[in-house]
Design a protein around this motif. Sequence first.
Motif: not given
Length: 164
Positions: A114-139
């Motif tokens: 990709g283009p080398g973004w220095t900021r990333l955004s994502v929306w995830t479902r409130e109940e999707n704890r697995r995804a929220r853990r993944l994103y939190t672990a990645r900063g």
Amino acid sequence: MPRTVITPITDAAARQLAVDVWVAARLATGRPPSPQRMQRVAAKVEARVEAGDVALLAHYGDRVAGMLVAEPFRDDGVLAPASGHLSMLFVDPALWGCGVGGALVRSLQRREHGPGWTRLSVWTREENRRARRLYTARGFADTGERAALHEGEIIHRLEWRAAD
């Protein structure tokens, strides 16, 4: 343990593999997609590939294990050039917990694809704890922004910024 290899989605066969991963993940979470939804997702993946945005497959050993689609971030409709938005990230349920999702996000954060973004955004479902853990672990940090989907489910926006 097999190594995760990330490759760009470049052709129709790879696009179909990405949709297959998405379908498997939806089925595993009890959200079977309608044929119309499957067509919309296939069209979205194709559109992102055709636009030159980020569309990736993760391979775990000799099998397709995950997919990620990201596009330029728009803030109130205005393109933010240094920013990207993860619009889709799905992992084959048989490989949940094997680090495939983290490898996909990490490849984007390290600017391997990709283009080398220095900021990333994502929306995830409130109940999707697995995804929220993944994103939190990645900063990623919760921005406090919330929205409701048409089904009434609440989604959270998270954001990552590269260290200066």
